[in-house]
Enzyme design. Sequence first.
Site, short mmCIF file in Angstrom:
data_model
loop_
_atom_site.label_atom_id
_atom_site.label_comp_id
_atom_site.label_asym_id
_atom_site.label_seq_id
_atom_site.Cartn_x
_atom_site.Cartn_y
_atom_site.Cartn_z
N CYS A 25 -11.67 -18.42 25.47
CA CYS A 25 -12.67 -18.08 24.52
C CYS A 25 -13.03 -19.18 23.56
O CYS A 25 -12.35 -19.92 23.10
CB CYS A 25 -11.87 -16.88 23.47
SG CYS A 25 -12.56 -16.35 22.07
N GLU A 29 -20.82 -15.24 12.78
CA GLU A 29 -21.83 -14.68 13.79
C GLU A 29 -21.70 -13.01 13.87
O GLU A 29 -20.52 -12.54 13.89
CB GLU A 29 -22.05 -15.30 14.94
CG GLU A 29 -22.42 -16.66 14.74
CD GLU A 29 -22.58 -17.54 16.17
OE1 GLU A 29 -23.20 -18.60 16.49
OE2 GLU A 29 -21.68 -17.30 16.98
N CYS A 77 -21.79 -6.20 16.88
CA CYS A 77 -20.46 -6.42 16.98
C CYS A 77 -20.03 -7.54 15.78
O CYS A 77 -20.98 -8.60 15.46
CB CYS A 77 -20.51 -7.63 18.33
SG CYS A 77 -19.11 -8.57 19.05
N CYS A 93 -19.68 -11.93 24.66
CA CYS A 93 -18.06 -11.97 24.20
C CYS A 93 -17.71 -13.50 24.28
O CYS A 93 -17.89 -13.90 25.31
CB CYS A 93 -17.33 -11.18 25.29
SG CYS A 93 -17.73 -9.32 24.70
N SER A 102 -11.06 -4.18 18.57
CA SER A 102 -10.51 -4.80 19.69
C SER A 102 -9.36 -5.69 19.30
O SER A 102 -9.50 -6.65 18.26
CB SER A 102 -11.49 -5.78 20.44
OG SER A 102 -11.12 -6.27 21.53
N CYS A 144 -10.29 -18.33 14.77
CA CYS A 144 -9.37 -17.42 15.39
C CYS A 144 -8.27 -18.37 15.67
O CYS A 144 -8.19 -19.33 16.07
CB CYS A 144 -9.79 -16.63 16.53
SG CYS A 144 -8.55 -15.44 16.91
N ASN A 155 -17.72 -15.13 30.51
CA ASN A 155 -19.01 -15.99 30.07
C ASN A 155 -18.67 -17.32 29.84
O ASN A 155 -17.84 -17.72 29.20
CB ASN A 155 -19.55 -15.28 28.69
CG ASN A 155 -19.98 -14.00 28.99
OD1 ASN A 155 -20.70 -13.54 29.88
ND2 ASN A 155 -19.47 -13.04 27.99
N GLY A 159 -12.74 -13.78 15.60
CA GLY A 159 -11.41 -13.27 15.01
C GLY A 159 -10.52 -12.29 15.57
O GLY A 159 -11.11 -11.57 16.37
N GLU A 160 -9.49 -12.12 15.01
CA GLU A 160 -8.45 -11.17 15.40
C GLU A 160 -8.25 -10.07 14.15
O GLU A 160 -7.75 -10.47 13.22
CB GLU A 160 -7.08 -11.90 15.65
CG GLU A 160 -6.06 -10.55 16.13
CD GLU A 160 -6.37 -9.54 17.01
OE1 GLU A 160 -6.95 -10.14 18.13
OE2 GLU A 160 -5.94 -8.49 16.69
N SER A 182 -7.16 -6.15 24.42
CA SER A 182 -7.45 -7.34 25.41
C SER A 182 -6.14 -7.40 26.25
O SER A 182 -5.24 -8.30 25.94
CB SER A 182 -7.91 -8.61 24.67
OG SER A 182 -9.40 -8.36 23.75
N LEU A 183 -6.38 -7.09 27.37
CA LEU A 183 -5.11 -7.28 28.24
C LEU A 183 -5.16 -8.63 29.17
O LEU A 183 -4.43 -9.55 29.02
CB LEU A 183 -5.05 -5.99 29.22
CG LEU A 183 -3.42 -5.91 30.08
CD1 LEU A 183 -2.67 -5.80 28.99
CD2 LEU A 183 -3.57 -4.74 30.82
N CYS A 202 -6.74 -18.13 22.77
CA CYS A 202 -6.77 -17.84 24.14
C CYS A 202 -7.70 -18.80 24.73
O CYS A 202 -8.88 -19.20 24.45
CB CYS A 202 -7.46 -16.49 24.21
SG CYS A 202 -6.64 -15.13 23.23
N1 SAH Z 1 -9.77 -10.98 18.75
C1 SAH Z 1 -10.09 -9.64 19.35
C2 SAH Z 1 -11.38 -9.44 19.30
C3 SAH Z 1 -12.60 -10.51 19.56
S1 SAH Z 1 -12.70 -11.00 21.08
C4 SAH Z 1 -9.53 -9.86 20.89
O1 SAH Z 1 -9.42 -10.60 21.53
O2 SAH Z 1 -9.62 -8.55 21.50
C5 SAH Z 1 -13.63 -9.77 21.96
C6 SAH Z 1 -13.40 -9.45 23.42
O3 SAH Z 1 -14.17 -10.78 24.15
C7 SAH Z 1 -11.94 -9.90 24.05
O4 SAH Z 1 -11.78 -8.91 25.12
C8 SAH Z 1 -11.96 -11.24 24.42
O5 SAH Z 1 -11.01 -11.25 25.20
C9 SAH Z 1 -13.24 -11.24 25.14
N2 SAH Z 1 -13.71 -12.72 25.59
C10 SAH Z 1 -13.12 -13.69 24.86
N3 SAH Z 1 -13.74 -14.90 25.44
C11 SAH Z 1 -14.52 -14.34 26.33
C12 SAH Z 1 -15.33 -14.88 27.58
N4 SAH Z 1 -15.43 -16.42 27.39
N5 SAH Z 1 -15.90 -14.28 28.57
C13 SAH Z 1 -16.03 -12.78 28.25
N6 SAH Z 1 -15.23 -12.20 27.36
C14 SAH Z 1 -14.35 -12.96 26.25
FE1 SF4 Z 2 -9.12 -14.81 19.12
FE2 SF4 Z 2 -9.94 -12.83 20.63
FE3 SF4 Z 2 -10.74 -15.16 21.09
FE4 SF4 Z 2 -8.47 -14.63 21.50
S1 SF4 Z 2 -9.92 -13.69 22.65
S2 SF4 Z 2 -9.07 -16.40 20.73
S3 SF4 Z 2 -7.79 -13.03 19.82
S4 SF4 Z 2 -11.28 -13.96 19.24
#
Ligand code: SAH
Ligand code: SF4
Length: 344
Positions: free
Chosen positions: A119, A92, A105, A334, A193, A112, A291, A161-162, A215-216, A116
């Site tokens: 996510c 997507e 985006c 996101c 990111s 991935c 989200n 993805g990362e 992404s901290l 996390c």
């Molecule tokens: N893998 C990379 C880039 C894709 S995720 C990363 O993790 O940075 C892009 C952003 O969306 C990241 O900051 C991630 O932490 C955030 N994200 C993931 N799941 C989310 C959710 N359910 N609600 C809001 N942000 C989310």
């Molecule tokens: Fe992968 Fe980024 Fe989602 Fe973590 S937040 S599972 S690194 S896409």
Amino acid sequence: MILTNIKNLSLSELSDRLKALGFEGYRARQVKRWLYQKDVTLFDEMTNLGKEYRRILDEHFTISSLSIQEVQESSDGTRKYLITLPDEKAIEAVMIPTESRNTLCVSTQVGCAMGCGFCYTGTMGLARNLTIFEILDQVAVVRRDLKDKKKLTNLVFMGMGEPLVNTKNLYPALEILIDPECFAFSRHHITVSTVGIAPEIEKFGDKTPVKLAVSLHATTDEVRSRIMPINKKYPLKKLFESLKKMSLPKRNRITFEYVLLHGVNDSLDDARRLAKLLAPVPAKINLILFNEFPGAPYKRPPDEWVLKFQKILLDKGYVAVIRKSRGRDILGACGQLAIEKNAA
Ligand code: SAH
Ligand code: SF4
């Protein structure tokens, strides 16, 4: 002979291959323009190249394009594209319009592997990396779909993805995205990111001039390891060491993303710890509202709580923005990207 997908070559590979086939040096520039600016699908459309050149290209290469399987439009104008890959897998890409810009985006992997907990993409597991062509053509198909109605101005690598575990294809794709003869995006308008792959962060500034976001999402190793398994491998200390080592152009700041999960990482002590943690690096903070997705184990905090958290950061002198979510009604926000049929 198996033909090469010409959009899968890095810029240096493209010019080397053309040179080896007897093309003059400037021909690579012409080919790049046809491929990435004019978006042609046949070598025969490259009309400033003689017939013989076009025949040679045809003999060695193909020009492929990705196709859009479905587009969903949110009530806020966000458009989510379901894009089919050559092996029938799907990814997507999400286009987010605002008054001043149109951001796409972009995804870098099918699924991935980072897992996390907050996510949706993370729940799918990893199917595979995207190729250079598959990264680039997300931009091309969306540009084609928007035609003259809207122009893409910004790219964020925040889709599925990362990115920093697919650097082999990410960096050549970024080079083509900012090349003035190809997509010609400003390097200031592209952000990658990462979940925090420390050894890759260290090298990032030497590999590409685009911006980095990290992404901290937590201020202690205990919490971060719980919600982001990668923290066990690259804990906070390692992560910040790599950020300090990374070369950063003057006046550039690193964006830190922080998804607020109520009762998990959103205490006011967290806000204070966050301010301290970021002090050694030029930082700006994006506070992201969580989200929800089907089966999500977390909740977003109430709005007043988010403002309290933000105020602590603002009082310490940080730029801290609350990121409004777009496209939530179509699961285009996101962390909401996941495609059932890809599930690993
Ligand atoms: N893998 C990379 C880039 C894709 S995720 C990363 O993790 O940075 C892009 C952003 O969306 C990241 O900051 C991630 O932490 C955030 N994200 C993931 N799941 C989310 C959710 N359910 N609600 C809001 N942000 C989310
Ligand atoms: Fe992968 Fe980024 Fe989602 Fe973590 S937040 S599972 S690194 S896409």
